[in-house]
Design a protein around this motif. Structure first.
Motif, mmCIF file in Angstrom:
data_model
loop_
_atom_site.group_PDB
_atom_site.id
_atom_site.type_symbol
_atom_site.label_atom_id
_atom_site.label_comp_id
_atom_site.label_asym_id
_atom_site.label_seq_id
_atom_site.Cartn_x
_atom_site.Cartn_y
_atom_site.Cartn_z
ATOM 1 N N GLN A 187 0.832 -1.210 0.000
ATOM 2 C CA GLN A 187 0.000 0.000 0.000
ATOM 3 C C GLN A 187 0.863 1.256 0.000
ATOM 4 O O GLN A 187 0.585 2.218 -0.731
ATOM 5 N N VAL A 188 1.936 1.253 0.797
ATOM 6 C CA VAL A 188 2.830 2.414 0.849
ATOM 7 C C VAL A 188 3.549 2.592 -0.482
ATOM 8 O O VAL A 188 3.611 3.704 -1.038
ATOM 9 N N LEU A 189 4.140 1.517 -0.998
ATOM 10 C CA LEU A 189 4.850 1.615 -2.277
ATOM 11 C C LEU A 189 3.919 2.030 -3.400
ATOM 12 O O LEU A 189 4.294 2.826 -4.283
ATOM 13 N N SER A 190 2.687 1.514 -3.387
ATOM 14 C CA SER A 190 1.715 1.887 -4.421
ATOM 15 C C SER A 190 1.398 3.367 -4.351
ATOM 16 O O SER A 190 1.269 4.050 -5.383
ATOM 17 N N ASN A 191 1.271 3.890 -3.134
ATOM 18 C CA ASN A 191 0.988 5.318 -2.993
ATOM 19 C C ASN A 191 2.134 6.166 -3.531
ATOM 20 O O ASN A 191 1.917 7.143 -4.267
#
Length: 475
Positions: A348-352
């Motif tokens: 989720q963090v990397l996608s953001n």
């Protein structure tokens, strides 16, 4: 805000008045003390000068008597000359005393001394003249005892009365100075008491006002807490009540898309499916933000391969980068790293971060996802060749609802806020470096798997970490 402004203005005026009163009181006290001290010093100096002159007068009288008697007995001319010098100094002291500001009593006593001295000197002069005419020392001694000794006693008594008067006067001067000083101290203590009472009154007034404001703030805080609780409850209800219908809509739209008998129906079904997924994503985002704000956010970490995270992220955003004509690259300087984290949250963090980089990178630009080892942490970096972030925004970029809209893009402003909460919950760190016109570089660090823990039995249950912090947190 107007109430606070008025209160601050009133407080400033009140304390300014209090400080002014204290300053005036201290200035008055210092000036009064100075004037009283100067007056007393001048007055006591005058009294001491009078005492000094009287003592000199008595000493010169002693010299007149002793030198005259010595000449009458011995006939030594030097003693006669010294007696004449003593008489001259006696007259000078009399004139000096009269030049002082004396009381009527003191003036009368000086007159008595002068008259007694005059009578003594007159008879002494006659005896001295007789001594020059005769060698009979016995006759001169008898005349001295009969004629001059009573006059000498009278002179001494007049001098003693003058000395006693001056000593009494200086004692009275000291007593008056002590009384005046005591009276002045009483007045100053009264003034200080008044100022202290005024200060207590001002402090009581503002304490009462502050108490009222504190009560208002406490009530407002309690109302805000109830509002936050109600909001969280509402979000929970919304998430619970809307997720199932949205899931049903998504499922039916997918079935409709797969079984569509025309291109128009398929496109409409796909549009419905995308909107439902978008709504579900928004609900998850709001719930994550509410959980972070309530300090209830937690993660369940487990060993996770970094290479798999990079591959999944590139596969997810590869089509989007291709459609925007942006090169999406990866750089792995330390392959084979394993982090201790919750896989879905890290994705989720990397996608953001990657999604934001693609959003702001123009066509022909480049977005690079890299990973390095940094001590006991894995450091991820997402760099782009976009417009960059102004320096004044770098300190607030991870706050709630902070966002910069890209052309044709819209967001909630919660992505980076949630990303920071996720990284903090893992015991890592997130930060950004950027210069306007030179792109942005976002970094995150996450803990690597402890080799000893990695060799533990696979059935061991991984502990949960909360957003409030992990005892291993570093970086």
């Amino acid at each position: 805000m107007p109430t606070r402004t008025r209160f601050e203005a009133t407080a400033r005026r009140g304390y300014a008045i209090l400080i002014l009163l204290l300053a005036v009181g201290m200035a008055f006290s210092l000036r009064r003390f100075s004037s009283v001290a100067d007056a007393q010093i001048e007055w006591l100096s005058a009294k001491e000068r009078n005492i000094t002159l009287v003592e000199r007068l008595r000493w010169t009288a002693e010299l007149i008597v002793s030198h005259g008697r010595g000449y009458l007995v011995s006939g030594n001319r030097e003693l006669l000359d010294e007696a004449e010098d003593s008489k001259a100094r006696f007259r000078e002291n009399i004139r000096a005393l009269r030049a002082e500001s004396l009381s009527p009593t003191a003036l009368q006593l000086v007159t008595d001394v002068e008259e007694a001295a005059g009578r003594f000197i007159l008879v002494q002069r006659e005896l001295l003249a007789a001594r020059e005419r005769t060698e009979d020392a016995g006759l001169i001694a008898r005349r001295f005892d009969e004629e001059l000794r009573p006059l000498r006693r009278e002179l001494y008594r007049s001098l003693e009365r003058l000395v006693d008067h001056k000593e009494f006067a200086i004692e009275a001067a000291y007593a008056g100075a002590r009384a005046e000083r005591a009276e002045l101290a009483l007045r100053l203590y009264s003034l200080l008491g008044l100022l202290a009472s005024t200060g207590l009154g001002v402090a009581w007034y503002f304490t009462r006002r502050l108490g009222g404001l504190y009560q208002q703030v406490r009530e407002a805080r309690e109302a805000a807490r109830r509002a936050v609780t109600a909001r969280d409850d509402l979000l929970g209800i919304v998430a619970h009540d809307l997720r199932n219908p949205l899931s049903a809509i998504t499922l039916k739209a997918a079935r409709l898309r797969r079984g569509a008998d025309s291109e128009q129906v398929r496109q409409q079904a796909e549009s419905i499916e995308n909107v439902a997924k978008r709504m579900e994503q928004l609900i998850r985002t709001m719930l994550d933000a509410a959980t972070l704000e309530a300090s209830k956010f937690s993660v369940t970490p487990a060993p996770c391969a970094v290479d798999d995270l990079l591959r999944d992220t590139l596969e997810l955003f590869g089509p989007l980068a291709e459609s925007k004509r942006v090169r999406l690259e990866q750089s792995v300087n330390a392959p084979g790293l394993v982090i201790f984290a919750e896989r879905g949250r890290v994705l989720q963090v990397l996608s953001n971060l990657v999604g934001n980089a693609l959003k702001f990178t123009p066509q022909g630009g480049r977005v690079t996802l890299s990973v390095d080892r940094e001590g006991g942490m894995a450091r991820f970096a997402v760099a782009d060749t976009g417009p960059g972030i102004p320096r004044e925004d770098l300190t607030s970029i991870f706050e709630r609802f902070w966002k910069v809209e890209a052309p044709g893009e819209r967001g909630t402003g919660l992505g980076l806020y949630i990303a920071k909460g996720i990284v903090d919950a893992h015991g890592g760190r997130i930060w950004v470096e950027s210069e306007v016109g030179r792109g942005a570089r976002f970094y995150i660090t996450l803990p690597l798997v402890d080799p000893a823990a990695h060799r533990a039995p696979a059935a061991a249950e991984a502990p949960a970490l909360s957003a409030e912090g992990d005892p291993r947190a570093g970086g």
